[in-house]
Design a protein around this motif. Structure first.
Motif, PDB file in Angstrom:
ATOM      1  N   THR A  66      30.673  32.384  36.622  1.00 55.34           N
ATOM      2  CA  THR A  66      32.059  33.943  36.758  1.00 55.34           C
ATOM      3  C   THR A  66      32.358  33.949  38.478  1.00 55.34           C
ATOM      4  O   THR A  66      31.033  34.143  39.186  1.00 55.34           O
ATOM      5  CB  THR A  66      31.981  34.928  35.840  1.00 55.34           C
ATOM      6  OG1 THR A  66      33.180  35.251  35.524  1.00 55.34           O
ATOM      7  CG2 THR A  66      30.608  36.011  36.207  1.00 55.34           C
ATOM      8  N   ALA A  67      33.211  34.910  38.099  1.00 54.34           N
ATOM      9  CA  ALA A  67      33.406  35.655  39.720  1.00 54.34           C
ATOM     10  C   ALA A  67      34.243  36.413  39.237  1.00 54.34           C
ATOM     11  O   ALA A  67      35.111  37.363  38.418  1.00 54.34           O
ATOM     12  CB  ALA A  67      34.701  34.576  40.365  1.00 54.34           C
ATOM     13  N   GLU A  68      33.523  38.066  41.152  1.00 54.22           N
ATOM     14  CA  GLU A  68      34.438  39.056  41.149  1.00 54.22           C
ATOM     15  C   GLU A  68      35.269  39.127  42.208  1.00 54.22           C
ATOM     16  O   GLU A  68      34.937  38.073  42.905  1.00 54.22           O
ATOM     17  CB  GLU A  68      33.353  39.791  41.025  1.00 54.22           C
ATOM     18  CG  GLU A  68      32.830  40.183  39.267  1.00 54.22           C
ATOM     19  CD  GLU A  68      32.094  41.750  39.359  1.00 54.22           C
ATOM     20  OE1 GLU A  68      32.282  43.092  40.341  1.00 54.22           O
ATOM     21  OE2 GLU A  68      31.636  41.675  37.701  1.00 54.22           O
ATOM     22  N   TYR A  69      36.408  39.709  42.458  1.00 49.21           N
ATOM     23  CA  TYR A  69      37.076  39.423  43.883  1.00 49.21           C
ATOM     24  C   TYR A  69      37.376  41.303  43.588  1.00 49.21           C
ATOM     25  O   TYR A  69      37.626  42.070  43.118  1.00 49.21           O
ATOM     26  CB  TYR A  69      38.401  38.817  43.368  1.00 49.21           C
ATOM     27  CG  TYR A  69      39.876  38.746  44.364  1.00 49.21           C
ATOM     28  CD1 TYR A  69      39.134  38.056  45.232  1.00 49.21           C
ATOM     29  CD2 TYR A  69      40.492  39.759  44.369  1.00 49.21           C
ATOM     30  CE1 TYR A  69      40.634  38.303  46.085  1.00 49.21           C
ATOM     31  CE2 TYR A  69      41.377  39.984  45.143  1.00 49.21           C
ATOM     32  CZ  TYR A  69      41.707  38.932  45.802  1.00 49.21           C
ATOM     33  OH  TYR A  69      42.358  38.876  47.093  1.00 49.21           O
ATOM     34  N   ALA A  70      37.230  41.518  45.080  1.00 47.78           N
ATOM     35  CA  ALA A  70      37.987  42.895  45.628  1.00 47.78           C
ATOM     36  C   ALA A  70      38.854  42.718  47.244  1.00 47.78           C
ATOM     37  O   ALA A  70      38.103  41.930  48.067  1.00 47.78           O
ATOM     38  CB  ALA A  70      36.736  43.759  45.415  1.00 47.78           C
ATOM     39  N   MET A  71      39.137  43.880  47.310  1.00 47.78           N
ATOM     40  CA  MET A  71      40.193  44.443  48.748  1.00 47.78           C
ATOM     41  C   MET A  71      39.169  45.139  49.419  1.00 47.78           C
ATOM     42  O   MET A  71      39.429  45.955  47.973  1.00 47.78           O
ATOM     43  CB  MET A  71      41.205  43.793  49.014  1.00 47.78           C
ATOM     44  CG  MET A  71      42.109  42.339  48.556  1.00 47.78           C
ATOM     45  SD  MET A  71      44.157  41.960  48.586  1.00 47.78           S
ATOM     46  CE  MET A  71      43.771  41.956  50.081  1.00 47.78           C
ATOM     47  N   LEU A  72      38.594  45.282  50.538  1.00 48.03           N
ATOM     48  CA  LEU A  72      37.925  45.879  51.186  1.00 48.03           C
ATOM     49  C   LEU A  72      39.298  47.092  51.782  1.00 48.03           C
ATOM     50  O   LEU A  72      40.012  46.887  51.892  1.00 48.03           O
ATOM     51  CB  LEU A  72      36.714  45.692  52.338  1.00 48.03           C
ATOM     52  CG  LEU A  72      36.116  45.296  51.765  1.00 48.03           C
ATOM     53  CD1 LEU A  72      34.691  44.862  53.086  1.00 48.03           C
ATOM     54  CD2 LEU A  72      34.883  45.402  50.632  1.00 48.03           C
ATOM     55  N   PRO A  73      38.920  48.468  51.112  1.00 44.96           N
ATOM     56  CA  PRO A  73      40.007  49.164  51.740  1.00 44.96           C
ATOM     57  C   PRO A  73      40.589  49.154  53.220  1.00 44.96           C
ATOM     58  O   PRO A  73      41.986  49.087  53.351  1.00 44.96           O
ATOM     59  CB  PRO A  73      39.021  50.778  52.113  1.00 44.96           C
ATOM     60  CG  PRO A  73      38.288  50.388  50.856  1.00 44.96           C
ATOM     61  CD  PRO A  73      38.069  49.351  51.100  1.00 44.96           C
ATOM     62  N   ALA A  74      39.717  48.375  53.991  1.00 46.15           N
ATOM     63  CA  ALA A  74      40.256  48.611  55.744  1.00 46.15           C
ATOM     64  C   ALA A  74      40.822  46.947  55.597  1.00 46.15           C
ATOM     65  O   ALA A  74      41.008  46.041  56.975  1.00 46.15           O
ATOM     66  CB  ALA A  74      40.021  48.769  56.374  1.00 46.15           C
ATOM     67  N   SER A  75      40.523  46.144  54.664  1.00 45.99           N
ATOM     68  CA  SER A  75      41.564  44.676  54.854  1.00 45.99           C
ATOM     69  C   SER A  75      42.861  44.744  54.921  1.00 45.99           C
ATOM     70  O   SER A  75      43.099  43.301  55.542  1.00 45.99           O
ATOM     71  CB  SER A  75      41.507  43.778  53.438  1.00 45.99           C
ATOM     72  OG  SER A  75      41.760  44.338  52.278  1.00 45.99           O
TER      73      SER A  75
END
Length: 246
Positions: A66-75
């Motif tokens: 499985t996978a998890e994805y996120a964008m960091l605040p300053a991305s």
């Protein structure tokens, strides 16, 4: 077909990808990790393995990826809020895509009763974060599984092949490979291709953002995508020597 002149950042040709770099073993505590760069899009992928399976999966006695994805605040140019509470629909859709893509090239029976999670965190976004994530996630998955083989946890590498992803689109009438954010944000047609090292398609995501497109144009865009996938597969193999392990 008339050749439409293009003006891309860095002087790229329509069929040219951004510079792509895959850097392995960037995290001490992850069994497999990869820092993937598609031009100015930069994603950190980390794979961990845990004993046991989700409750719904236990009866099968086959593994799970499985996978998890996120964008960091300053991305992004404007701060992106952390998803500490309710998840964004976009993030959930992308992490499901990453998981599906990785599972297509993993033999779950050989993996056994282990769960692999690949975390993809976008450090900097300039278009194509999902395609970069999939491409780097495969490297992290490969290295994590190799670590498990070397530790004697599983008998042999349970990968059946490689998987990578790339974007294509139509911008100002021109068919382009690997769109950056400026191109993607005003594309007439936006498309993503996920495919394996044997050329088989895992998923196609294509939308006429501003105008419908013909089957002939679809074929040309897929040809562009195929060329990009071949380059990414070759780069994955260059850093992992996967084909030499078979």
């Amino acid at each position: 077909m008339d050749i439409i002149p293009v003006n891309r950042a860095g002087g790229r040709a329509a069929i040219e990808m951004r510079p792509v770099k895959l850097t392995r073993e960037v995290l001490k505590n992850a069994l497999g990790s990869c820092y993937v760069e598609f031009g100015d899009t930069k994603v950190l992928c980390a794979a961990t393995i845990e004993e046991g399976l989700p409750a719904w999966r236990r009866a099968s006695r086959q593994g799970w990826v499985t996978a998890e994805y996120a964008m960091l605040p300053a991305s992004t140019g404007r701060r992106t809020k952390r998803e500490t509470g309710q998840r964004k629909g976009r993030s959930m859709e992308i992490e499901r895509l990453i998981g599906r893509s990785l599972r297509t090239v993993t033999n779950m029976r050989l993996l056994g009763e282990f769960t692999v999670t690949v975390d993809c965190d976008v450090i900097q976004a300039d278009g194509g974060t999902r395609t970069a994530s999939i491409t780097g996630a495969w490297v992290a998955l490969h290295d994590a599984l190799m670590t498990w083989v070397e530790a004697g946890k599983i008998a042999r590498l349970p990968l059946t092949g490689q998987v990578a992803a790339v974007s294509m689109g139509v911008v100002d009438g021109a068919e382009l490979l690997d769109l950056d954010y400026r191109e993607d944000s005003h594309a007439e047609v936006d498309m993503n291709l996920v495919a394996t090292d044997t050329g088989e398609i895992v998923e196609i995501q294509g939308t006429g953002e501003q105008t419908p497109f013909s089957r002939e144009r679809l074929g040309r865009l897929l040809d562009l995508g195929d060329a990009g996938i071949r380059k990414l597969i070759a780069l994955q193999n260059e850093v992992t020597a996967f084909r030499d392990e078979e």
